[in-house]
Design an enzyme around this catalytic site. Structure first.
Site, PDB file in Angstrom:
ATOM      1  N   GLY A 187      -1.976   4.840   4.057  1.00  9.02           N
ATOM      2  CA  GLY A 187      -2.448   3.468   4.026  1.00  9.02           C
ATOM      3  C   GLY A 187      -2.399   2.794   2.527  1.00  9.02           C
ATOM      4  O   GLY A 187      -1.765   3.366   1.948  1.00  9.02           O
ATOM      5  N   ASN A 188      -2.980   1.639   2.171  1.00 11.55           N
ATOM      6  CA  ASN A 188      -2.874   1.297   0.911  1.00 11.55           C
ATOM      7  C   ASN A 188      -4.205   0.454   0.701  1.00 11.55           C
ATOM      8  O   ASN A 188      -4.995   0.533   1.619  1.00 11.55           O
ATOM      9  CB  ASN A 188      -1.598   0.364   0.728  1.00 11.55           C
TER      10      ASN A 188
END
Ligand code: CTP
Length: 400
Positions: A208-209
């Protein structure tokens, strides 16, 4: 004219409260119904008798009437009003409104209001300039409330500066404009994407980020306030939004976001891709949790589908497509490349070099580039103000 419009004026403790009887007279003359709610200490600045005489309604101050024991329902008041004007608003009430404090009838009514909220600050120049007050104003703007800015002049303290509440005629003009102006995006259907995407490695882990989703959500609020009908396609975020005109579709992965966007896009007039879509996804998703003992030394990844590029390929001439570019080097050049390659009308450039901007901040600093060759450079602002700038560029483009 304001015929039949129901307006609550919330008065707080400030010398500028002496201007409110004039505001009431003008509103009544224009055909509005006016209900006054005062904070308890506002009574020292303008008398309830004057206000109730002018409005032809009892002035509400407490939750309970001390004589007959009846209850003033802030919820009913919040639903009744077509507009809530808090004027003059003191630094104290401003801070309470920004933090959700609800310790008097006016503040509970603000929390219950479903209508547009205007606030007109009045305070000493240094209080208005203080970062705490500025923070409160920014927070209220982020709720979609509108400020009637104080003006320069002589203040009750004898000092000169910015802090005088606007004059009654100008306050009433703002109200008339609000009710009578056609909204820029009325009848427009807008799709906005927000947040990160999560690419599953196994049932508990993902790639993810750090995107919080805030920028996309703020754009949704800013454009809905201009009359648009919004479909928000959101990756996983902790933001909860419950606003008329915004329909939220939750997705998790880039592939899900792609599918949702491709379905909704043909029905939209404007699409704004603010999501930080993951660029890579694992080739293989483990169906059960990878045990520590089993371990793994690498994750094989493949590129995700570029949603924005796919939308650019099927865009009709009358559709507007807006992308974001998050860059660390050759920012301008890379953003322009994305604008052209993905067939965009507008690109909003975020540089990772700017302090206070981007993921996780409440502020952002952007440059907006358009396919017409415009380049607009903005300073560091709250994300809601940035959203308003983006919306105003889109408005210009759709009218050009
Ligand atoms: N975007 C998208 N689908 C992807 C990746 C990005 O729709 N799989 C969109 C983003 O929502 C954003 C724009 O493309 O509006 C640019 O995203 P960015 O991450 O800056 O650039 P990329 O195109 O992914 O290229 P790079 O990572 O090489 O800079």
């Amino acid at each position: 004219m304001l015929t039949g419009k129901k307006i609550i004026i919330g008065i707080t403790a400030s010398i500028a409260a002496y201007k409110i009887p004039f505001v009431i007279r003008l509103l009544k003359k224009a055909g509005a119904e006016v209900q006054i709610i005062m904070t308890p200490s506002a009574r020292d600045f303008v008398t309830p008798l004057t206000l109730s005489t002018l409005t032809e309604r009892p002035v509400l101050i407490d939750f309970f009437d001390k004589v007959d024991g009846s209850w003033s329902s802030h919820i009913e008041l919040g639903i009744w009003a077509d507009l809530l004007l808090v004027a003059p608003v003191s630094a104290n009430t401003l801070a309470k409104m920004a933090t959700g404090v609800a310790d008097n009838l006016l503040l509970t009514t603000v929390l219950s209001a479903r209508c547009p909220v205007l606030f007109a600050p009045a305070m000493d120049l240094d209080m208005y300039k203080h970062p705490t007050t500025k923070g409160s104003v920014d927070k209220l703007l982020s709720f979609g409330y509108k400020q009637i800015k104080p003006v320069e002049g002589e203040l009750a303290s004898g000092l000169m500066g910015c802090g005088r509440m606007e004059e009654p005629e100008n306050i009433v003009s703002v109200i008339e404009e609000l009710f009578n102006k056609p909204l820029a995006f009325s009848g427009k259907r807008v799709m906005i994407t927000a947040g990160p995407t999560y690419e599953a490695i196994d049932p508990v882990r993902f790639i993810g980020n750090h995107s919080s989703g805030k920028m996309g959500y703020e754009i949704a609020k800013a454009i809905v306030n201009q009359g648009a009908e919004v479909v928000l396609v959101s990756g996983p975020t902790s933001i909860d939004i419950n606003e008329d005109g915004i329909l939220v579709n939750k997705v998790t992965s880039a592939a899900e976001m792609h599918e949702k966007c491709m379905t909704i896009f043909p029905e939209t007039d404007i699409t704004i891709m603010a999501a930080a879509v993951a660029d890579f996804t694992p080739v293989k998703v483990n169906m059960s949790k990878i045990k520590k003992a089993t371990g793994f030394s690498s994750i094989e990844v493949k590129p995700t589908v570029d949603i924005l590029a796919d939308l650019g390929k099927i865009k009709r001439v009358n559709q507007i497509l807006v992308g974001f570019a998050l860059e660390s080097d050759n920012e301008h050049q890379n953003a322009l490349k994305k604008l052209n390659n993905k067939n965009l009308d507008v690109i909003v450039l975020n540089s990772l070099k700017d302090e206070g901007a981007g993921f996780g901040f409440d502020t952002n600093k952007v440059t907006i580039l358009t396919k017409n060759g415009d380049e607009l450079i903005y300073g560091l602002k709250s994300k809601y103000e940035v959203a308003q700038d983006i919306v105003s560029v889109i408005n210009k483009i759709s009218n050009s």
